[in-house]
Write a protein that holds these residues in place. Sequence first.
Motif, PDB file in Angstrom:
ATOM      1  N   ALA A 290     -11.038   9.164   7.611  1.00  0.00           N
ATOM      2  CA  ALA A 290     -11.455   8.446   6.401  1.00  0.00           C
ATOM      3  C   ALA A 290     -12.754   8.990   5.832  1.00  0.00           C
ATOM      4  CB  ALA A 290     -11.604   6.952   6.712  1.00  0.00           C
ATOM      5  N   SER A 291     -13.619   9.520   6.690  1.00  0.00           N
ATOM      6  CA  SER A 291     -14.926   9.980   6.209  1.00  0.00           C
ATOM      7  C   SER A 291     -14.855  11.302   5.457  1.00  0.00           C
ATOM      8  CB  SER A 291     -15.895  10.105   7.392  1.00  0.00           C
ATOM      9  OG  SER A 291     -15.450  11.127   8.292  1.00  0.00           O
ATOM     10  N   PHE A 292     -13.888  12.157   5.840  1.00  0.00           N
ATOM     11  CA  PHE A 292     -13.872  13.471   5.188  1.00  0.00           C
ATOM     12  C   PHE A 292     -12.617  13.753   4.380  1.00  0.00           C
ATOM     13  CE2 PHE A 292     -12.207  14.437   9.507  1.00  0.00           C
ATOM     14  CZ  PHE A 292     -11.024  15.064   9.188  1.00  0.00           C
ATOM     15  N   ALA A 293     -11.630  12.857   4.396  1.00  0.00           N
ATOM     16  CA  ALA A 293     -10.373  13.120   3.681  1.00  0.00           C
ATOM     17  C   ALA A 293     -10.571  13.379   2.186  1.00  0.00           C
ATOM     18  CB  ALA A 293      -9.398  11.965   3.901  1.00  0.00           C
ATOM     19  N   PRO A 294     -11.360  12.548   1.460  1.00  0.00           N
ATOM     20  CA  PRO A 294     -11.530  12.830   0.020  1.00  0.00           C
ATOM     21  C   PRO A 294     -12.141  14.203  -0.248  1.00  0.00           C
ATOM     22  CG  PRO A 294     -12.247  10.606   0.541  1.00  0.00           C
ATOM     23  CD  PRO A 294     -12.024  11.294   1.853  1.00  0.00           C
ATOM     24  N   SER A 295     -13.155  14.561   0.521  1.00  0.00           N
ATOM     25  CA  SER A 295     -13.785  15.871   0.336  1.00  0.00           C
ATOM     26  C   SER A 295     -12.820  16.992   0.692  1.00  0.00           C
ATOM     27  CB  SER A 295     -15.047  15.976   1.203  1.00  0.00           C
ATOM     28  OG  SER A 295     -16.007  15.024   0.823  1.00  0.00           O
ATOM     29  N   PHE A 296     -12.035  16.788   1.735  1.00  0.00           N
ATOM     30  CA  PHE A 296     -11.048  17.789   2.136  1.00  0.00           C
ATOM     31  C   PHE A 296     -10.044  18.027   1.015  1.00  0.00           C
ATOM     32  CE2 PHE A 296      -6.943  19.005   3.777  1.00  0.00           C
ATOM     33  CZ  PHE A 296      -7.227  19.987   4.724  1.00  0.00           C
ATOM     34  N   ILE A 297      -9.511  16.963   0.456  1.00  0.00           N
ATOM     35  CA  ILE A 297      -8.491  17.096  -0.596  1.00  0.00           C
ATOM     36  C   ILE A 297      -9.089  17.759  -1.835  1.00  0.00           C
ATOM     37  CG2 ILE A 297      -6.970  15.800  -2.140  1.00  0.00           C
ATOM     38  CD1 ILE A 297      -6.663  13.733   0.130  1.00  0.00           C
ATOM     39  N   ARG A 298     -10.329  17.387  -2.195  1.00  0.00           N
ATOM     40  CA  ARG A 298     -10.980  18.002  -3.352  1.00  0.00           C
ATOM     41  C   ARG A 298     -11.125  19.507  -3.175  1.00  0.00           C
ATOM     42  NH1 ARG A 298     -14.270  13.547  -3.660  1.00  0.00           N
ATOM     43  NH2 ARG A 298     -15.811  14.549  -2.319  1.00  0.00           N
TER      44      ARG A 298
ATOM     45  N   ILE B  10      -3.042  12.553   9.556  1.00  0.00           N
ATOM     46  CA  ILE B  10      -2.557  11.352   8.865  1.00  0.00           C
ATOM     47  C   ILE B  10      -1.595  10.580   9.758  1.00  0.00           C
ATOM     48  CG2 ILE B  10      -1.180  10.531   6.912  1.00  0.00           C
ATOM     49  CD1 ILE B  10      -2.311  12.854   5.282  1.00  0.00           C
ATOM     50  N   LEU B  11      -0.721  11.316  10.455  1.00  0.00           N
ATOM     51  CA  LEU B  11       0.239  10.662  11.335  1.00  0.00           C
ATOM     52  C   LEU B  11      -0.464   9.895  12.444  1.00  0.00           C
ATOM     53  CD1 LEU B  11       2.919  13.483  11.637  1.00  0.00           C
ATOM     54  CD2 LEU B  11       3.065  11.384  10.300  1.00  0.00           C
TER      55      LEU B  11
ATOM     56  N   ALA C 253      -6.406   5.599   7.271  1.00  0.00           N
ATOM     57  CA  ALA C 253      -7.579   6.293   6.744  1.00  0.00           C
ATOM     58  C   ALA C 253      -7.362   6.816   5.335  1.00  0.00           C
ATOM     59  CB  ALA C 253      -7.957   7.460   7.666  1.00  0.00           C
ATOM     60  N   MET C 254      -6.109   6.873   4.885  1.00  0.00           N
ATOM     61  CA  MET C 254      -5.802   7.440   3.578  1.00  0.00           C
ATOM     62  C   MET C 254      -5.786   6.389   2.473  1.00  0.00           C
ATOM     63  SD  MET C 254      -5.562  10.610   4.116  1.00  0.00           S
ATOM     64  CE  MET C 254      -4.796  11.187   2.602  1.00  0.00           C
ATOM     65  N   GLU C 255      -6.260   5.206   2.767  1.00  0.00           N
ATOM     66  CA  GLU C 255      -6.165   4.096   1.825  1.00  0.00           C
ATOM     67  C   GLU C 255      -6.747   4.430   0.447  1.00  0.00           C
ATOM     68  OE1 GLU C 255      -7.681  -0.566   1.436  1.00  0.00           O
ATOM     69  OE2 GLU C 255      -8.102   0.610   3.246  1.00  0.00           O
ATOM     70  N   HIS C 256      -7.865   5.138   0.406  1.00  0.00           N
ATOM     71  CA  HIS C 256      -8.555   5.370  -0.859  1.00  0.00           C
ATOM     72  C   HIS C 256      -8.235   6.710  -1.509  1.00  0.00           C
ATOM     73  CE1 HIS C 256     -10.834   1.727  -0.262  1.00  0.00           C
ATOM     74  NE2 HIS C 256     -11.229   2.144   0.943  1.00  0.00           N
ATOM     75  N   CYS C 257      -7.484   7.570  -0.834  1.00  0.00           N
ATOM     76  CA  CYS C 257      -7.194   8.874  -1.443  1.00  0.00           C
ATOM     77  C   CYS C 257      -5.739   9.289  -1.278  1.00  0.00           C
ATOM     78  CB  CYS C 257      -8.118   9.945  -0.867  1.00  0.00           C
ATOM     79  SG  CYS C 257      -8.045  10.094   0.933  1.00  0.00           S
ATOM     80  N   LEU C 258      -4.874   8.309  -1.047  1.00  0.00           N
ATOM     81  CA  LEU C 258      -3.461   8.618  -0.841  1.00  0.00           C
ATOM     82  C   LEU C 258      -2.846   9.231  -2.092  1.00  0.00           C
ATOM     83  CD1 LEU C 258      -1.207   8.433   1.248  1.00  0.00           C
ATOM     84  CD2 LEU C 258      -0.600   6.184   0.317  1.00  0.00           C
ATOM     85  N   ALA C 259      -3.218   8.708  -3.264  1.00  0.00           N
ATOM     86  CA  ALA C 259      -2.647   9.240  -4.508  1.00  0.00           C
ATOM     87  C   ALA C 259      -3.025  10.706  -4.700  1.00  0.00           C
ATOM     88  CB  ALA C 259      -3.130   8.407  -5.693  1.00  0.00           C
ATOM     89  N   ASP C 260      -4.273  11.047  -4.409  1.00  0.00           N
ATOM     90  CA  ASP C 260      -4.699  12.446  -4.535  1.00  0.00           C
ATOM     91  C   ASP C 260      -3.927  13.342  -3.575  1.00  0.00           C
ATOM     92  OD1 ASP C 260      -6.586  11.784  -6.451  1.00  0.00           O
ATOM     93  OD2 ASP C 260      -8.161  11.425  -4.963  1.00  0.00           O
ATOM     94  N   PHE C 261      -3.656  12.818  -2.372  1.00  0.00           N
ATOM     95  CA  PHE C 261      -2.887  13.590  -1.403  1.00  0.00           C
ATOM     96  C   PHE C 261      -1.463  13.820  -1.916  1.00  0.00           C
ATOM     97  CE2 PHE C 261       0.042  13.404   2.299  1.00  0.00           C
ATOM     98  CZ  PHE C 261      -0.256  14.640   2.837  1.00  0.00           C
ATOM     99  N   PHE C 262      -0.842  12.780  -2.500  1.00  0.00           N
ATOM    100  CA  PHE C 262       0.517  12.927  -3.041  1.00  0.00           C
ATOM    101  C   PHE C 262       0.546  13.979  -4.148  1.00  0.00           C
ATOM    102  CE2 PHE C 262       1.871   8.332  -1.819  1.00  0.00           C
ATOM    103  CZ  PHE C 262       2.110   8.771  -0.523  1.00  0.00           C
TER     104      PHE C 262
END
Length: 879
Positions: free
Chosen positions: A809-817, A839-840, A845-854
Motif C-alpha cells: 500500500a505504501s509504494f503501489a501508487p508510485s510504482f504504477i506511476r 497483489i495476490l 493494499a490496492m484500495e486506492h489505486c486499483l483503477a490505475d492498475f486496471f
Amino acid sequence: MLKQAKASPDINNYLAYLFSNPSSIADLGLDGTHAARCAAAIMLKNNIKISYKTIPDMSKSYIRSTVLLGLQDPNPQIRNFAGNVITEVVRQGGIMGWPQILVELTSLVANEGGTVSPETQEGAMGALLKICEDNKRALDKEYQGQRPLTFLIPNILQFTSSQSAKIRANALACLNVFIPEKSKALLANIDSILLQLFQLSADPSNDVRKHVCRSFVHIADVSPEKIAPHMGGLVDYMVTQQRNPDDAELALDAAEFWMCVGEDNNLRAGLGPYLSKIVPVLLESMVYSEDDILRLEGETEDADEEDREQDIKPQFATAKGARLVTPSGTETPTSNTNGAVKPVTNGYAYEDDDEEEEGEIEEYEDDEEGGDPEEEWNLRKCSAAALDILASVFHGPVFEFTLPYLKDNLNHSEWPNREAAVLALGAIADGCMEFVVPHLPDLTPFLISMLGDKEPVVRKITCWSLGRYSAWASHLDAAGKQQYFEPMMDGILRRMLDKDKRVQEAAASAFANLEEKAQSNLSAYTPVIVQQFVNCFAQYKDRNMFILYDCVQTLAEHVPTDLKRPELVEILMPALIARWNKVSDQSREMFPLLECLSYVASALTDSFAPYAKPIFARCIHIIQQNLEDYWIAANYPAMDQPDKDFLVTSLDLLSAIIQVLDEKKGDELVATSQPNMFEMLAFCMKDNSNEVRQSAYALLGDCAIFVFPRLQPYLPSLLEILIDQLDLTEVLASGESSTYSVLNNACWSCGEIAMRQGAGMAPFVDQLLEKLATILFNAKVPESLNENAAIALGRMSIECPQQLAPHLASFAPSFIRSIHRVDWTDEKGQALKGFVQMILNNPEAMEHCLADFFVEIASAPLAFLGSPNNEGANKAIQN
C-alpha cells in the motif's frame, strides 16, 4: 644554507622584507636585485599556499603590512608579484582573514587625496582584479550581515572612468567576473553598468573595448531584456570591432557576440534585420591572416615523420550513459556498447564546446616549443561557428547573403579565399541544407576535385565540408549514390592516406562523420572501407590513430553484420591486434583502443572469440595495476594518483566480451581470470569515481545475465555494496548528475540479479525495499531512475512477494506511476508479473489505486496478456 634558511621561523618575514625593500640588496646590482626580489615573491607565495595555517599570526600580520609596499613599485612585474601574494593570502585566509584589504586597495585606486602614484593605482587595481577572479563566490557571501560585493561593485564601476586605460580595462574585467554569476549586488547596478559600457564603447584603448565587448556578451547571456532594445546599435558596434585590423583578440571578442545572441531564444530574432551586415563580416573573418598564410605555406609533407609526445592531445574515456529503459522501450545507450555514449565527430574546422562548462572555451597549453596554432580558438573558427548558428536560426536569408561570396571565391585563384569559401559552405550545411541541395549536383564534383588541391589546408577543409554534406549523398537513389556518394566516399578515403598528417586527420574525422550519417547505407562498401582502414593502421603515426579508432568503431556500430564477414575479420583484427600489442598499459592511447575494441567485439560476436582470451586477461591486469597504484597513492601522498579512465575502459571491454561470447567460453574466461574478476569488481563498485562505479555496475549486470553461476558465490558481498550505493542521501547532497547514472546501473543490475537469484534474494529484500522505495517516492531524481527502481522492485517480487506484500500500500501508487511511463518490454512485463504476485498476497493494499492498475493492464499488448503473466493478472482483477 638555503635549507637552513627555509627552516627558520622568520623565513616568510625575511622574504616579505626582501621583496618589498629593494635597498636591502642594492649591492647585487640592478638586474640581480630584481631577480632576487622576484624569487623572494615566488617563494613567499608558495609558502603561503602550502603552509598558511602554520605561519604565526605575527608573521601573517607583517606580511600583510609589508606586501602592500610592492604595489607602489615602479616595476610592473614587481607590482604583479605583489598582487599574486595578496591574492594568495586572501585565498588561504579567507575574506575575514584580511577584511580591510578591499578597502585599502579601493582607496589606493581611487586616490582621493591625490598622493598615490599612477603606478600604485594600477598595481592596486591589478591586485583587486586577482582577488575578484579567485574569490568571486566568497565575495558574494554575507559576513556579519554585509556582502563585500555590495561595497565593491559601485567602486569598481567608478574605476571604469579612470584616467588610466589599464585601470579602466581591469575594472571592466572585474565586472566581467561577476556578471555571469548574476549576483544581486551586480544586477542592482546593471543599468549603470550598461550606461557606462555605452560611454566606453568608443574608448581609444583596444584593451578597454575588448572588455566592453565581453561585458555585452555576458549581459546578453544573463539579462537579454537589457540588450534587446539596443540591438541595432550593438550590431553596428560589433561589426566595427570585428573588422579591427590591428587586434585579432578584440575582433574575436566581438565575434563571440553573434554566437551568444544566436543561441539565445529571446534575442536571436533581433539579429534578423541585420544579417546583411553580420554575414559579410563573418565571411571576411574566415580568411586566414597574412601571418597564418606564411606559416601554412612553409609547411612540408610530414606523413612519414614520427609524432612528438606533445603533438598528441590528451585523451579521456568517453562518458558512459546509464542502463535504463526509455519511454520508447529501448535501452539507452545500447547494451552492445555497455552504455557508451559516442560523440558525433564535428570535424576539423571548429568544434562544439558542449562538453565545456557554460561560457568556457577549451584551451590548449603551449609546450615549450609553442602550441599548434591550428588548434587554438580564434577569430576564424569563431566566425565559422557563428555562421553555423545563424544558418540554423535563419536558414534561407543566411544562404542568400552567403551565396554571392561562394560564387566569387570557391574558384578563386588565391588559396586562402578558396579555403574560406569551402569553410563557409560547410558551416551553413546543417542550417541551409534545403537551400544548398539544388546546387549540390554541381558543388559536389567541384568539392571532390578540390581534394586534390596542391595546398594541404584546402584539402583539409574540403574533407570537412564534404563530410557535412554526406547525409544528402548517402541517401540518394542507386544512380545518385553512384554519381555523387561513391566518388565522395572514395575521395575522402584516399585523403586518409594523404602525405600531410593534418589532411589525414581531417579526412578520418570527415569519414567518421560520413559513417554516422550514412549508417547502414555503407553496407555495400564495407570491404573497401575496411581495407583502407587496414592501410591506415600500417601507415599512421600515433596522433592519427586516435581518430582512426573512432572510424573503426563507428563502422562496427552501423554495419555489424557486414563487418563480421570472415574475410574482413581476417584483415581487420590482425591490424587492431598489432596496435594492441604495441600500445603500453600506461599509454593514454589505450582509452580509445579499448573503446574501439568494445564496439568491434559487439559487432563480431562469435567471430571475436579467437582474440578474446588475451584481451580479457590484459584488461584484468590493467584493472589490477590501477587498483594497486591507487592503494599506493592513498598511502603515500607523494605518489601520483592513477588515471581512472583505465578502469572505465577496461571494465567496459570486459562487459562487451562477456556479452558476445557463448556461455561456455565466457564462463571459462571469468573462471580463469587472475586475479579474480569479482574480487576486483567489488573494489570498482566502491570507487570514488562515478564513471568507474557506473561501468562496474554495468559489468555486474552483464555478469548476472551471461555468467551467473560464476557470479553467484560472490553475491552476498556484492549485494551489500550495491545496497549502500542505492542510498540517495549523498547523491542529493552532491547534486552530481553522473551519480544518477550510477544509480540507474545499480538498479538495473539489481533487477538482473533478482531474475536469476530468485528466492535467494530473501536476505536482502528488506534493505533493498527501503532503498528502492525511497527512490520511487522522490520526485527530484530523474524519471529514468524512478522507472529503473520500479522495474527492479517488481522483478525482485516475482520470487519474494510475501516479504514485499505487507508494504504494498505504501509504494503501489508510485510504482504504477513510474511503470506507466515505460513502454512494454520484457523488463516491464517481468516487473508487473512480480507486482501481481504482491497483489495476490495483499489485495486490500490496492484500495486506492486499483483503477490505475486496471488502466495499466488494459494497455498491455497481446504478447503480454498471452504470457504466463496473464494468469496472475486475471486473479488480481477477480479479487
